[in-house]
Design a protein around this motif. Structure first.
Motif, PDB file in Angstrom:
ATOM      1  N   PHE A 128      34.774 112.970  85.121  1.00 25.52           N
ATOM      2  CA  PHE A 128      34.883 112.368  83.790  1.00 25.52           C
ATOM      3  C   PHE A 128      36.268 111.806  83.524  1.00 25.52           C
ATOM      4  O   PHE A 128      36.399 110.854  82.741  1.00 25.52           O
ATOM      5  CB  PHE A 128      34.500 113.394  82.721  1.00 25.52           C
ATOM      6  CG  PHE A 128      33.020 113.515  82.536  1.00 25.52           C
ATOM      7  CD1 PHE A 128      32.321 112.589  81.784  1.00 25.52           C
ATOM      8  CD2 PHE A 128      32.312 114.527  83.142  1.00 25.52           C
ATOM      9  CE1 PHE A 128      30.950 112.680  81.622  1.00 25.52           C
ATOM     10  CE2 PHE A 128      30.941 114.638  82.996  1.00 25.52           C
ATOM     11  CZ  PHE A 128      30.253 113.707  82.233  1.00 25.52           C
ATOM     12  N   GLN A 129      37.303 112.345  84.146  1.00 24.85           N
ATOM     13  CA  GLN A 129      38.616 111.735  84.001  1.00 24.85           C
ATOM     14  C   GLN A 129      38.645 110.362  84.656  1.00 24.85           C
ATOM     15  O   GLN A 129      39.306 109.442  84.160  1.00 24.85           O
ATOM     16  CB  GLN A 129      39.692 112.646  84.598  1.00 24.85           C
ATOM     17  CG  GLN A 129      39.947 113.914  83.809  1.00 24.85           C
ATOM     18  CD  GLN A 129      40.317 113.653  82.370  1.00 24.85           C
ATOM     19  OE1 GLN A 129      40.992 112.676  82.047  1.00 24.85           O
ATOM     20  NE2 GLN A 129      39.866 114.526  81.478  1.00 24.85           N
ATOM     21  N   ILE A 155      47.626 106.928  80.121  1.00 26.60           N
ATOM     22  CA  ILE A 155      48.049 108.015  79.246  1.00 26.60           C
ATOM     23  C   ILE A 155      47.757 109.343  79.939  1.00 26.60           C
ATOM     24  O   ILE A 155      46.748 109.498  80.629  1.00 26.60           O
ATOM     25  CB  ILE A 155      47.327 107.927  77.882  1.00 26.60           C
ATOM     26  CG1 ILE A 155      47.912 108.931  76.901  1.00 26.60           C
ATOM     27  CG2 ILE A 155      45.831 108.127  78.028  1.00 26.60           C
ATOM     28  CD1 ILE A 155      47.358 108.763  75.484  1.00 26.60           C
ATOM     29  N   THR A 156      48.635 110.304  79.806  1.00 28.42           N
ATOM     30  CA  THR A 156      48.522 111.555  80.556  1.00 28.42           C
ATOM     31  C   THR A 156      47.333 112.388  80.082  1.00 28.42           C
ATOM     32  O   THR A 156      46.803 112.196  78.981  1.00 28.42           O
ATOM     33  CB  THR A 156      49.811 112.379  80.429  1.00 28.42           C
ATOM     34  OG1 THR A 156      50.050 112.652  79.044  1.00 28.42           O
ATOM     35  CG2 THR A 156      50.985 111.625  81.021  1.00 28.42           C
ATOM     36  N   LEU A 157      46.953 113.330  80.932  1.00 26.68           N
ATOM     37  CA  LEU A 157      45.770 114.154  80.660  1.00 26.68           C
ATOM     38  C   LEU A 157      45.917 114.947  79.374  1.00 26.68           C
ATOM     39  O   LEU A 157      44.959 115.072  78.591  1.00 26.68           O
ATOM     40  CB  LEU A 157      45.530 115.109  81.845  1.00 26.68           C
ATOM     41  CG  LEU A 157      44.351 116.077  81.712  1.00 26.68           C
ATOM     42  CD1 LEU A 157      43.037 115.331  81.630  1.00 26.68           C
ATOM     43  CD2 LEU A 157      44.328 117.055  82.893  1.00 26.68           C
ATOM     44  N   GLY A 158      47.107 115.472  79.129  1.00 29.27           N
ATOM     45  CA  GLY A 158      47.306 116.268  77.923  1.00 29.27           C
ATOM     46  C   GLY A 158      47.043 115.489  76.655  1.00 29.27           C
ATOM     47  O   GLY A 158      46.387 115.989  75.721  1.00 29.27           O
ATOM     48  N   VAL A 190      42.580 115.148  67.760  1.00 22.39           N
ATOM     49  CA  VAL A 190      43.109 114.037  66.964  1.00 22.39           C
ATOM     50  C   VAL A 190      44.115 114.539  65.932  1.00 22.39           C
ATOM     51  O   VAL A 190      45.112 113.870  65.636  1.00 22.39           O
ATOM     52  CB  VAL A 190      41.949 113.281  66.287  1.00 22.39           C
ATOM     53  CG1 VAL A 190      42.479 112.180  65.377  1.00 22.39           C
ATOM     54  CG2 VAL A 190      41.013 112.697  67.333  1.00 22.39           C
ATOM     55  N   LYS A 191      43.860 115.715  65.356  1.00 24.08           N
ATOM     56  CA  LYS A 191      44.767 116.222  64.313  1.00 24.08           C
ATOM     57  C   LYS A 191      46.150 116.539  64.855  1.00 24.08           C
ATOM     58  O   LYS A 191      47.094 116.715  64.074  1.00 24.08           O
ATOM     59  CB  LYS A 191      44.165 117.442  63.639  1.00 24.08           C
ATOM     60  CG  LYS A 191      44.005 118.662  64.537  1.00 24.08           C
ATOM     61  CD  LYS A 191      43.411 119.821  63.730  1.00 24.08           C
ATOM     62  CE  LYS A 191      43.254 121.065  64.587  1.00 24.08           C
ATOM     63  NZ  LYS A 191      42.684 122.193  63.804  1.00 24.08           N
ATOM     64  N   LEU A 239      43.992 111.912  71.638  1.00 23.84           N
ATOM     65  CA  LEU A 239      42.790 111.079  71.594  1.00 23.84           C
ATOM     66  C   LEU A 239      41.529 111.894  71.300  1.00 23.84           C
ATOM     67  O   LEU A 239      40.530 111.345  70.838  1.00 23.84           O
ATOM     68  CB  LEU A 239      42.616 110.335  72.922  1.00 23.84           C
ATOM     69  CG  LEU A 239      43.705 109.326  73.286  1.00 23.84           C
ATOM     70  CD1 LEU A 239      43.390 108.681  74.627  1.00 23.84           C
ATOM     71  CD2 LEU A 239      43.831 108.258  72.202  1.00 23.84           C
ATOM     72  N   GLY A 240      41.548 113.177  71.612  1.00 26.53           N
ATOM     73  CA  GLY A 240      40.383 114.022  71.336  1.00 26.53           C
ATOM     74  C   GLY A 240      39.195 113.733  72.227  1.00 26.53           C
ATOM     75  O   GLY A 240      38.044 113.943  71.804  1.00 26.53           O
TER      76      GLY A 240
END
Length: 660
Positions: free
Chosen positions: A327-328, A344-347, A353-354, A358-359
């Motif tokens: 999925f990545q 953009i990094t995995l973290g 989102v909060k 990206l959530g």
């Protein structure tokens, strides 16, 4: 339908969602035009059997029989219509009996699903009444459920499993053919038929390579064909599929041989996982060419694509790392479509989102969450799915030989003891995410003697990890889970058959079929000496008996040893043995011969007995053990007495009862 489910009339297969190493067959057969082909006569009988009145049935079925179809095109509407009598519809002749009428339940009709359910329920009842299907027996609790098939509308998977050592593979396949033929005939009686083009079957048979069970490939299997009957009287063969080839059944891709590929393999994702990723890629390609704003694309991703891609996540047999990597890779290709830098990094991808992330959903964690929800829903429930959940867990217990809650153990350390099943994958996910799962206290195998212990618990404590698999394989061959299953009644001496590694005595606990290697047998001897002593005697003897042993054939004797009774715990049949008059009695024991008579297990039999086969054809008693004493339970005399015995007495301090 709620009343039907409540009263238990719907078969277990309606709610359904290879550890024994015995032959099995799965027939995936597809019915042709399920709702459109149901015969109204069979439907009426099925509905009456489920308690519907004849008036209700007539209202429903007559509407389907007498329905008039008007074809409407861009030019005009066909006013004549098309009805069941196959002639133009005339309102003045409506009362005439039609020459023919429509069958079926109507695609899209709200009454079609429950009507088909009652029809298929009677079909399953007739199928199981003939003794067809497979019995799922819990490994040690001995609960049994008859499972005939897994049904979803017209999709059906018929299940067959051979009893270990009972019949040959050829006899088993002939029985499978009879069951398949009978199911096809049942479907024809109700108006349906099987489609050969969409039907196939798997034959699951094992061979052992250095003690490891391996599913046979198509080239190693017998050239046997299964046939299904057709309405024109012909029989058509259906295709047999290799166990490594995944086919779509009931909406997901499955295959019997779900063992993952080696780590070095580039394509490790299962066909089901690949199909899920392909759904996401298909959505990405569609959105990429659309004029949707980024906001609408994100909304579509979470509200539509996530749900579609996540279907079939629970039965997926891939490891957490494989699911995450798959999925990545999908997110890497999808993020530009959503207006985000793909690097953009995995973290930041997974951060909610909060917290300014990206959530994006962590699908490996989503799989664990959905699996926990599914397990919580069916654990302890007395239906088909609940029984499968319990049966599979007990098999995991007996296969690994571990005590209690297996899921609290380290998967990295103890996972080598389990076969690649859904529960093993679930266990891996729990360990991967550090989730602790609590189960009820009814999962422990009851001990049969005081100071009894689980055999493998001592093995994993006192022996090297490299020896565990070989010892465990021999343990299953000897049909032993507890230490008491290895010893005589004296609680001190290991049985001769156990030391020699000969064929084990039949057990009420169900073990898998194994073929240990010579090195496994040497490890078995080493384990017995390590856990007992050099002369195979226990350092601390086992105590008194607490319950019946798990041997299928249990021996009972009297105090004076004048009678010896063998009782079969499966059939409850008994055989009486008496001392042989022609044999000289020694100080050790007398020789007992089978009299050919049975005898009831009465209070005169007060001891268990361990016997040894004699070269003279009879048996001798090695040692005895007193039967367990039944504990007397002080039952409450009345309601008040029961209340005062409950915990948390503060709840009842201010209760006022007038004694009425």
């Amino acid at each position: 339908m709620a009343r039907v489910r409540k009263e238990g009339h719907v078969p277990l297969e309606q709610f359904a969602t290879a550890e024994l190493h015995v032959p099995a067959v799965m027939n995936s057969v597809d019915a042709e035009q399920c709702y459109d082909a149901v015969h109204h006569g069979a439907t009426s009988l099925a509905m009456q059997a489920y308690g519907m009145s004849i008036e209700q049935i007539c209202v429903y079925l007559s509407a389907m029989c007498d329905m008039v179809y008007h074809v409407k095109t861009a030019f005009k509407r066909d006013e004549a219509g098309f009805s069941g009598d196959l002639v133009p519809y005339n309102p003045d002749q409506y009362a005439l009996v039609p020459l023919s009428y429509f069958n079926g339940l109507g695609q899209g009709s709200g009454g079609a699903p429950p009507a088909w359910q009652v029809v298929s329920s009677l079909m399953l009842g007739a199928y199981k009444h003939r003794g067809y299907g497979m019995s799922l027996k819990c490994a040690w609790s001995r609960m049994v459920k008859k499972i005939a098939a897994i049904l979803f509308v017209d999709d059906c998977d018929l299940l067959h499993m051979a009893l270990c050592g009972m019949i040959s593979l050829g006899q088993f396949l002939l029985r499978v053919q009879a069951e398949l033929y009978f199911w096809a005939r049942l479907l024809q009686v109700t108006g349906g038929d099987l489609k050969p083009a969409k039907s196939f079957w798997y034959l699951i048979a094992f061979k052992f390579v250095r003690g490891v069970p391996v599913m046979r490939r198509l080239s190693d299997l017998p050239k046997f064909k299964l046939y299904i009957p057709q309405h024109d009287g012909t029989d058509v063969a259906i295709e047999m599929i290799d166990v490594k080839v995944a086919k779509k059944t009931l909406g997901i891709y499955t295959r019997p041989d779900s063992i993952p590929k080696p780590v070095s393999s580039k394509d490790r994702a299962s066909p089901q996982l690949q199909s899920m990723v392909e759904k996401g890629s298909k959505w990405r390609r569609r959105v990429d060419g659309s004029k949707l704003s980024n906001r609408d694309r994100w909304y579509s991703f979470f509200k539509q694509t996530k749900l579609s891609v996540g279907y079939g996540l629970v039965p997926t047999m891939d490891s957490p790392d494989v699911v995450t990597n798959a999925f990545q890779a999908l997110y890497f290709m999808t993020l530009p479509v959503l207006g985000v830098n793909r690097y953009i990094t995995l973290g930041w991808r997974m951060l909610p989102v909060k917290y300014q992330g990206l959530g994006l959903p962590n699908m490996a964690l989503e799989k664990l969450a959905e699996s926990l929800t599914w397990l919580q829903r069916f654990w302890g429930v007395h239906d088909g799915a609940g029984h499968v959940v319990r049966e599979a867990y007990e098999r995991l217990q007996i296969e690994t030989g571990l005590e209690g809650n297996v899921f609290k153990r380290s998967f990295k350390k103890f996972g080598i003891l389990a076969s690649h099943t859904w529960y093993k994958v679930f266990w891996e996910y729990l360990d991967h995410f550090g989730v602790s799962l609590e189960l009820d206290d009814k999962i422990n195998v009851p001990m049969t003697r005081e100071r009894d212990k689980v055999f493998m618990e001592l093995v994993v404590r006192k022996m090297d990890r490299s020896d565990w698999v070989g010892v465990n394989r021999m343990r299953k061959k000897m049909k032993a889970y507890l230490f008491s299953q290895l010893s005589y009644c004296d609680g001190l001496t290991v049985k001769d058959t156990v030391i020699q590694g000969r064929d084990a005595e039949p057990s009420t606990i169900e073990f898998s079929y194994e073929e240990p290697t010579s090195s496994d047998r040497r490890l078995w001897q080493k384990a017995l000496r390590t856990l007992t002593s050099a002369n195979y005697r226990f350092q601390i003897p086992l105590g008194y008996s607490t319950r019946l042993p798990y041997d299928r054939f249990v021996w009972f004797t009297t105090v004076d040893r004048q009678r010896l009774l063998r009782v079969d715990q499966e059939s409850m049949m008994s055989a009486l043995y008496l001392p042989s008059a022609s044999h000289r009695r020694t100080r050790q024991s007398a020789l007992y011969q089978d009299t050919g008579r049975s005898n009831n297990l009465s209070c005169m039999y007060t001891q268990f007995a361990s016997v040894q086969a004699s070269s003279s054809g009879g048996v001798t008693i090695h040692s005895t053990l007193d039967l367990p004493v039944e504990k007397t339970v002080d039952k409450p005399r009345c309601l008040l007495d029961a209340i005062w015995r409950l915990p948390n007495q503060s709840l009842w301090q201010h209760m006022d009862l007038d004694g009425d």
